[in-house]
Scaffold this active site. Structure first.
Site, PDB file in Angstrom:
ATOM      1  N   SER A  54       0.859  -1.176   0.000  1.00  0.00           N
ATOM      2  CA  SER A  54       0.000   0.000   0.000  1.00  0.00           C
ATOM      3  C   SER A  54       0.902   1.235   0.000  1.00  0.00           C
ATOM      4  O   SER A  54       1.680   1.422   0.926  1.00  0.00           O
ATOM      5  CB  SER A  54      -0.892  -0.040   1.244  1.00  0.00           C
ATOM      6  N   ASP A  97      -7.323   3.223  -2.958  1.00  0.00           N
ATOM      7  CA  ASP A  97      -8.031   3.330  -1.683  1.00  0.00           C
ATOM      8  C   ASP A  97      -8.215   4.805  -1.341  1.00  0.00           C
ATOM      9  O   ASP A  97      -7.229   5.539  -1.234  1.00  0.00           O
ATOM     10  CB  ASP A  97      -7.209   2.627  -0.586  1.00  0.00           C
ATOM     11  N   ASP A 121     -13.825  -1.119   3.442  1.00  0.00           N
ATOM     12  CA  ASP A 121     -12.897  -1.283   4.563  1.00  0.00           C
ATOM     13  C   ASP A 121     -13.593  -0.686   5.799  1.00  0.00           C
ATOM     14  O   ASP A 121     -14.304  -1.403   6.536  1.00  0.00           O
ATOM     15  CB  ASP A 121     -11.581  -0.561   4.192  1.00  0.00           C
ATOM     16  N   LYS A 148      -1.252  -0.985  -4.362  1.00  0.00           N
ATOM     17  CA  LYS A 148      -2.426  -0.162  -4.044  1.00  0.00           C
ATOM     18  C   LYS A 148      -1.915   1.246  -3.779  1.00  0.00           C
ATOM     19  O   LYS A 148      -0.902   1.406  -3.100  1.00  0.00           O
ATOM     20  CB  LYS A 148      -3.116  -0.752  -2.815  1.00  0.00           C
ATOM     21  N   LYS A 195     -10.070  -6.524   8.534  1.00  0.00           N
ATOM     22  CA  LYS A 195      -9.014  -6.173   9.487  1.00  0.00           C
ATOM     23  C   LYS A 195      -9.527  -6.578  10.862  1.00  0.00           C
ATOM     24  O   LYS A 195     -10.589  -6.093  11.285  1.00  0.00           O
ATOM     25  CB  LYS A 195      -8.765  -4.662   9.501  1.00  0.00           C
ATOM     26  N   LYS A 220      -3.003   5.247  -2.456  1.00  0.00           N
ATOM     27  CA  LYS A 220      -4.009   6.058  -1.774  1.00  0.00           C
ATOM     28  C   LYS A 220      -4.420   7.184  -2.715  1.00  0.00           C
ATOM     29  O   LYS A 220      -3.566   7.779  -3.386  1.00  0.00           O
ATOM     30  CB  LYS A 220      -3.399   6.654  -0.496  1.00  0.00           C
ATOM     31  N   GLY A 251      -4.334  -3.919   6.291  1.00  0.00           N
ATOM     32  CA  GLY A 251      -3.345  -3.686   7.348  1.00  0.00           C
ATOM     33  C   GLY A 251      -3.496  -2.297   7.907  1.00  0.00           C
ATOM     34  O   GLY A 251      -4.168  -1.443   7.309  1.00  0.00           O
ATOM     35  N   GLU A 280     -11.332   1.003  -3.253  1.00  0.00           N
ATOM     36  CA  GLU A 280     -11.624   0.788  -1.831  1.00  0.00           C
ATOM     37  C   GLU A 280     -12.171   2.060  -1.170  1.00  0.00           C
ATOM     38  O   GLU A 280     -11.593   3.137  -1.303  1.00  0.00           O
ATOM     39  CB  GLU A 280     -10.305   0.352  -1.159  1.00  0.00           C
TER      40      GLU A 280
HETATM   41  O1  OSB Z   1      -7.128   2.031   4.671  1.00  0.00           O
HETATM   42  O2  OSB Z   1      -6.031   0.262   4.400  1.00  0.00           O
HETATM   43  C1  OSB Z   1      -6.142   1.373   4.912  1.00  0.00           C
HETATM   44  C2  OSB Z   1      -2.967   2.171   6.878  1.00  0.00           C
HETATM   45  C3  OSB Z   1      -3.491   2.884   7.934  1.00  0.00           C
HETATM   46  C4  OSB Z   1      -4.846   3.116   7.970  1.00  0.00           C
HETATM   47  C5  OSB Z   1      -5.678   2.647   6.962  1.00  0.00           C
HETATM   48  C6  OSB Z   1      -5.152   1.919   5.900  1.00  0.00           C
HETATM   49  C7  OSB Z   1      -3.763   1.702   5.850  1.00  0.00           C
HETATM   50  C8  OSB Z   1      -3.080   1.023   4.761  1.00  0.00           C
HETATM   51  C9  OSB Z   1      -1.774   0.343   5.101  1.00  0.00           C
HETATM   52  O3  OSB Z   1      -3.462   1.043   3.616  1.00  0.00           O
HETATM   53  C10 OSB Z   1      -1.743  -1.099   4.766  1.00  0.00           C
HETATM   54  C11 OSB Z   1      -0.575  -1.808   5.412  1.00  0.00           C
HETATM   55  O4  OSB Z   1      -0.570  -2.012   6.641  1.00  0.00           O
HETATM   56  O5  OSB Z   1       0.332  -2.187   4.675  1.00  0.00           O
HETATM   57 MG    MG Z   2      -8.393   0.929   3.382  1.00  0.00          MG
END
Ligand code: OSB
Ligand code: MG
Length: 380
Positions: free
Chosen positions: A143, A196, A246, A169, A270, A171, A298, A221
């Site tokens: 990510s 995401d 999520d 992925k 999660k 953001k 995660g 996402e």
């Molecule tokens: O939305 O998936 C998410 C990290 C912190 C808060 C929300 C998210 C995330 C990530 C990190 O996308 C994913 C990872 O732990 O590798």
């Molecule tokens: Mg997410």
């Protein structure tokens, strides 16, 4: 899930640690940039052994309403007394008792996970066996946060692809979305790719989101706010790309409503967000029955939380690369040994030792600890 153990757990001590761990590289989402992770570790002792759990709540209520401070309070004032006042034989007993308290899933999950680690160690089994996992290696995705420039983003993606990650992925947020995806696709036409938004859009921006359909994304996402199942269902009807939820999915009940409304075609699980492993497994099983594939998200966990995630991701309906990356992608000094690594095929080998199957490094935990509190049964 394995039948609950018959023998009562003699829990005599619980310890809470508040840690600060600096990231290797800042992490930025639609709700802001962070340079370090603040989180809680829960350590529960019984019968001469102990289990570790991680509370994924962060410093500020941005991802959800929970923070390290609210979780510390809920664990200290409600969940630890619950552990000491009832004789538990299995994490399921804790799950049922903790259900009477509303909300605070991350606080509950941290405690439940510590109990699972303890239970698996007591049985001498790796967690994946207790959960009924079937995958021995799980596909790793990465990510990638919002960067200072498009060039920096493309460079980071390049590095991760060379390290072997099976999918990327990124953001997104309004203004860091369509043209960014276009550039990523131009430079990496073949890479399995998804985005995401962490709820950064509103239904007024529906047409902008529909433009994402041209980039062959595996999924989009959480475009809208967590409570907004209805708007997600309106967008999904008009979009070819599957939506994945999520933040909106906090229990098997919300998963059922999202699926029945057609708010998404994929769910990110999660354990922290949904209150633990038992709720995660219920969501997994519900989705499996309804042909909704899931994957493991995660929260930039330390190796302890990530090891827990890896065991969860061994269940059969985890069908996509997960947000589970190598230790060194997150922290220079992770809290476990051996560190989590990516194979050249872009997978993570599931630990086979009892419990989480990796060893917490007590000295590193001590070094990163800002606050430590010990609770003894004798005092309750
Ligand atoms: O939305 O998936 C998410 C990290 C912190 C808060 C929300 C998210 C995330 C990530 C990190 O996308 C994913 C990872 O732990 O590798
Ligand atoms: Mg997410």
């Amino acid at each position: 899930m394995k039948e609950r153990g018959r023998v009562k757990l003699k829990i005599d001590r619980v310890e809470l640690f508040l840690l600060n761990l600096p990231y290797v590289h800042f992490f930025e989402t639609s709700f802001g940039r962070e340079e370090e992770r603040r989180f809680i570790l829960v350590k529960i002792y019984a019968d001469g052994i102990y289990g570790y759990g991680e509370v994924v709540a962060g410093k500020s209520p941005l991802y959800s309403y929970e923070t390290t401070s609210t979780a510390w309070l809920i664990i200290k004032e409600f969940l630890i007394p619950l552990i000491f006042h009832h004789s538990l034989s299995h994490p399921q007993d804790f799950y049922e008792k903790a259900k009477t308290y509303k909300g605070h899933p991350m606080a509950k999950a941290g405690v439940e996970l510590a109990l699972w680690d303890l239970e698996a160690k007591r049985e001498g089994l790796p967690l994946w066996k207790l959960y009924g996992g079937t995958q021995k290696e799980i596909p790793a995705g990465v990510s990638v946060g919002i960067q200072d420039s498009e060039a920096q983003l493309l460079d980071r993606i390049q590095t991760f692809i060379e390290e072997g990650y099976q999918r990327v992925k990124i953001k997104i947020k309004p203004g860091w979305d369509i043209s960014i995806c276009r550039e990523v696709r131009k430079r990496f036409p073949e890479i399995p790719f998804q985005v995401d938004a962490n709820g950064a859009y509103s239904i007024q921006e529906k047409n902008r989101l529909k433009e994402l359909d041209v980039f062959s994304l595996i999924m989009v996402e959480q475009p809208f706010a967590p409570y907004d199942l209805w708007d997600h269902s309106c967008l999904q009807k008009e979009m070819k790309t599957p939506l994945c939820l999520d933040e909106s999915i906090t229990s098997v009940e919300s998963a059922r409503k999202a699926v029945e409304m057609g708010s998404c075609r994929i769910i990110n699980i999660k354990a922290g967000r949904v209150g633990g492993m038992i709720e995660s497994k219920e969501i997994h099983d519900f989705c499996q029955k309804n042909s909704i594939p899931v994957w493991c998200g995660g929260m930039l966990e330390s190796g302890i939380g990530r090891a827990h995630n890896i065991h969860l991701a061994t269940l059969p309906n985890f069908k996509f690369p997960n947000d589970l990356s190598a230790s060194k992608r997150y922290y220079t000094e992770d809290l476990i040994e051996p560190p989590i690594d990516i194979t050249p095929q872009g997978t993570i080998k599931v630990p086979d030792l009892p419990g989480i199957g990796v060893s917490p490094l007590e000295e590193r935990i001590r070094k990163a600890t800002q606050l430590h509190e010990v609770f003894r049964k004798a005092d309750f």
